[in-house]
Scaffold this motif. Structure first.
Motif, PDB file in Angstrom:
ATOM      1  N   GLN A   3       0.849  -1.185   0.000  1.00 55.64           N
ATOM      2  CA  GLN A   3       0.000   0.000   0.000  1.00 55.64           C
ATOM      3  C   GLN A   3       0.886   1.236   0.000  1.00 55.64           C
ATOM      4  O   GLN A   3       1.876   1.288   0.742  1.00 55.64           O
ATOM      5  CB  GLN A   3      -0.936   0.000   1.211  1.00 55.64           C
ATOM      6  CG  GLN A   3      -1.975  -1.124   1.153  1.00 55.64           C
ATOM      7  CD  GLN A   3      -2.960  -1.065   2.305  1.00 55.64           C
ATOM      8  OE1 GLN A   3      -2.604  -0.680   3.415  1.00 55.64           O
ATOM      9  NE2 GLN A   3      -4.197  -1.433   2.042  1.00 55.64           N
ATOM     10  N   LEU A   4       0.518   2.213  -0.814  1.00 60.09           N
ATOM     11  CA  LEU A   4       1.326   3.416  -0.986  1.00 60.09           C
ATOM     12  C   LEU A   4       0.499   4.647  -0.629  1.00 60.09           C
ATOM     13  O   LEU A   4      -0.663   4.759  -1.047  1.00 60.09           O
ATOM     14  CB  LEU A   4       1.791   3.521  -2.441  1.00 60.09           C
ATOM     15  CG  LEU A   4       2.564   2.311  -2.990  1.00 60.09           C
ATOM     16  CD1 LEU A   4       2.812   2.468  -4.482  1.00 60.09           C
ATOM     17  CD2 LEU A   4       3.875   2.133  -2.255  1.00 60.09           C
ATOM     18  N   GLY A  97       4.228   4.678  -7.823  1.00 63.84           N
ATOM     19  CA  GLY A  97       3.927   3.315  -8.217  1.00 63.84           C
ATOM     20  C   GLY A  97       5.073   2.390  -7.875  1.00 63.84           C
ATOM     21  O   GLY A  97       6.223   2.815  -7.779  1.00 63.84           O
ATOM     22  N   ALA A  98       4.746   1.115  -7.699  1.00 59.42           N
ATOM     23  CA  ALA A  98       5.740   0.085  -7.386  1.00 59.42           C
ATOM     24  C   ALA A  98       5.707  -0.987  -8.462  1.00 59.42           C
ATOM     25  O   ALA A  98       4.625  -1.453  -8.839  1.00 59.42           O
ATOM     26  CB  ALA A  98       5.449  -0.523  -6.015  1.00 59.42           C
ATOM     27  N   CYS A  99       6.890  -1.376  -8.913  1.00 62.76           N
ATOM     28  CA  CYS A  99       7.003  -2.345 -10.008  1.00 62.76           C
ATOM     29  C   CYS A  99       8.117  -3.324  -9.696  1.00 62.76           C
ATOM     30  O   CYS A  99       9.173  -2.932  -9.203  1.00 62.76           O
ATOM     31  CB  CYS A  99       7.301  -1.590 -11.305  1.00 62.76           C
ATOM     32  SG  CYS A  99       7.471  -2.627 -12.756  1.00 62.76           S
ATOM     33  N   ARG A 100       7.916  -4.591 -10.025  1.00 64.38           N
ATOM     34  CA  ARG A 100       8.951  -5.603  -9.756  1.00 64.38           C
ATOM     35  C   ARG A 100      10.037  -5.630 -10.819  1.00 64.38           C
ATOM     36  O   ARG A 100      11.055  -6.309 -10.655  1.00 64.38           O
ATOM     37  CB  ARG A 100       8.308  -6.987  -9.644  1.00 64.38           C
ATOM     38  CG  ARG A 100       7.455  -7.156  -8.400  1.00 64.38           C
ATOM     39  CD  ARG A 100       7.138  -8.624  -8.159  1.00 64.38           C
ATOM     40  NE  ARG A 100       6.375  -8.826  -6.946  1.00 64.38           N
ATOM     41  CZ  ARG A 100       6.921  -8.963  -5.747  1.00 64.38           C
ATOM     42  NH1 ARG A 100       8.236  -8.894  -5.607  1.00 64.38           N
ATOM     43  NH2 ARG A 100       6.160  -9.154  -4.693  1.00 64.38           N
ATOM     44  N   TYR A 112       1.374  -1.622  -8.071  1.00 60.98           N
ATOM     45  CA  TYR A 112       0.665  -0.940  -6.992  1.00 60.98           C
ATOM     46  C   TYR A 112       0.756   0.574  -7.208  1.00 60.98           C
ATOM     47  O   TYR A 112       1.769   1.086  -7.705  1.00 60.98           O
ATOM     48  CB  TYR A 112       1.257  -1.304  -5.626  1.00 60.98           C
ATOM     49  CG  TYR A 112       1.240  -2.779  -5.337  1.00 60.98           C
ATOM     50  CD1 TYR A 112       2.388  -3.546  -5.470  1.00 60.98           C
ATOM     51  CD2 TYR A 112       0.060  -3.406  -4.943  1.00 60.98           C
ATOM     52  CE1 TYR A 112       2.370  -4.907  -5.217  1.00 60.98           C
ATOM     53  CE2 TYR A 112       0.038  -4.770  -4.690  1.00 60.98           C
ATOM     54  CZ  TYR A 112       1.187  -5.514  -4.828  1.00 60.98           C
ATOM     55  OH  TYR A 112       1.156  -6.861  -4.581  1.00 60.98           O
ATOM     56  N   TRP A 113      -0.291   1.258  -6.754  1.00 61.35           N
ATOM     57  CA  TRP A 113      -0.379   2.708  -6.876  1.00 61.35           C
ATOM     58  C   TRP A 113      -0.881   3.329  -5.589  1.00 61.35           C
ATOM     59  O   TRP A 113      -1.669   2.714  -4.866  1.00 61.35           O
ATOM     60  CB  TRP A 113      -1.367   3.095  -7.987  1.00 61.35           C
ATOM     61  CG  TRP A 113      -0.903   2.740  -9.357  1.00 61.35           C
ATOM     62  CD1 TRP A 113      -1.254   1.644 -10.082  1.00 61.35           C
ATOM     63  CD2 TRP A 113      -0.001   3.480 -10.170  1.00 61.35           C
ATOM     64  NE1 TRP A 113      -0.627   1.651 -11.307  1.00 61.35           N
ATOM     65  CE2 TRP A 113       0.149   2.770 -11.387  1.00 61.35           C
ATOM     66  CE3 TRP A 113       0.697   4.680  -9.999  1.00 61.35           C
ATOM     67  CZ2 TRP A 113       0.971   3.228 -12.414  1.00 61.35           C
ATOM     68  CZ3 TRP A 113       1.502   5.128 -11.025  1.00 61.35           C
ATOM     69  CH2 TRP A 113       1.638   4.405 -12.219  1.00 61.35           C
TER      70      TRP A 113
END
Length: 123
Positions: A3-4, A97-100, A112-113
């Protein structure tokens, strides 16, 4: 699950500065590329900047190079966007945002945003 939560937006005059923060939940923060995107009314969400897992590598869209700096503190699960020399055209909602995967500039590639924080630059 990550969660961001973004913060730090506001109203600023042209040539001013703001620092955005994005705090992540969870213990896997350091395994994600983190990025900032922005979206102005009537426009698509666009890439702004990204930082690698360890913070050692960054890249920016041309429009913000030399003015914005992205950084992260994994011990605090936080990514920052320092914005200097702001221009009216920087006005937008800013999202982290999160990216692998490293090197992704397309929003659809992010896992995720956050909910976003509004930045308004007056002329």
């Amino acid at each position: 699950q990550v969660q961001l939560v973004e913060s730090g937006g506001g109203l600023v005059q042209a040539a001013g500065s703001l620092r955005l923060s994005c705090v992540a939940s969870g213990r896997t923060f350091s395994t994600y590329t983190m990025a900032w995107f922005r979206q102005a009314p009537g426009k698509e969400r666009e890439f702004v900047a990204a930082v690698s897992w360890g913070g050692g590598t960054t890249f920016y869209t041309d429009a913000v190079k030399g003015r914005f700096t992205i950084s992260r503190e994994n011990a605090k699960n936080t990514v920052y966007l320092q914005m200097n020399s702001l221009k009216p055209e920087d006005t937008a909602g800013y999202y982290c945002g999160a990216c692998r995967v490293w090197g992704v500039r397309i929003g659809a590639g992010y896992d995720y945003w956050g909910q976003g924080t509004q930045v308004t630059v007056s002329s």
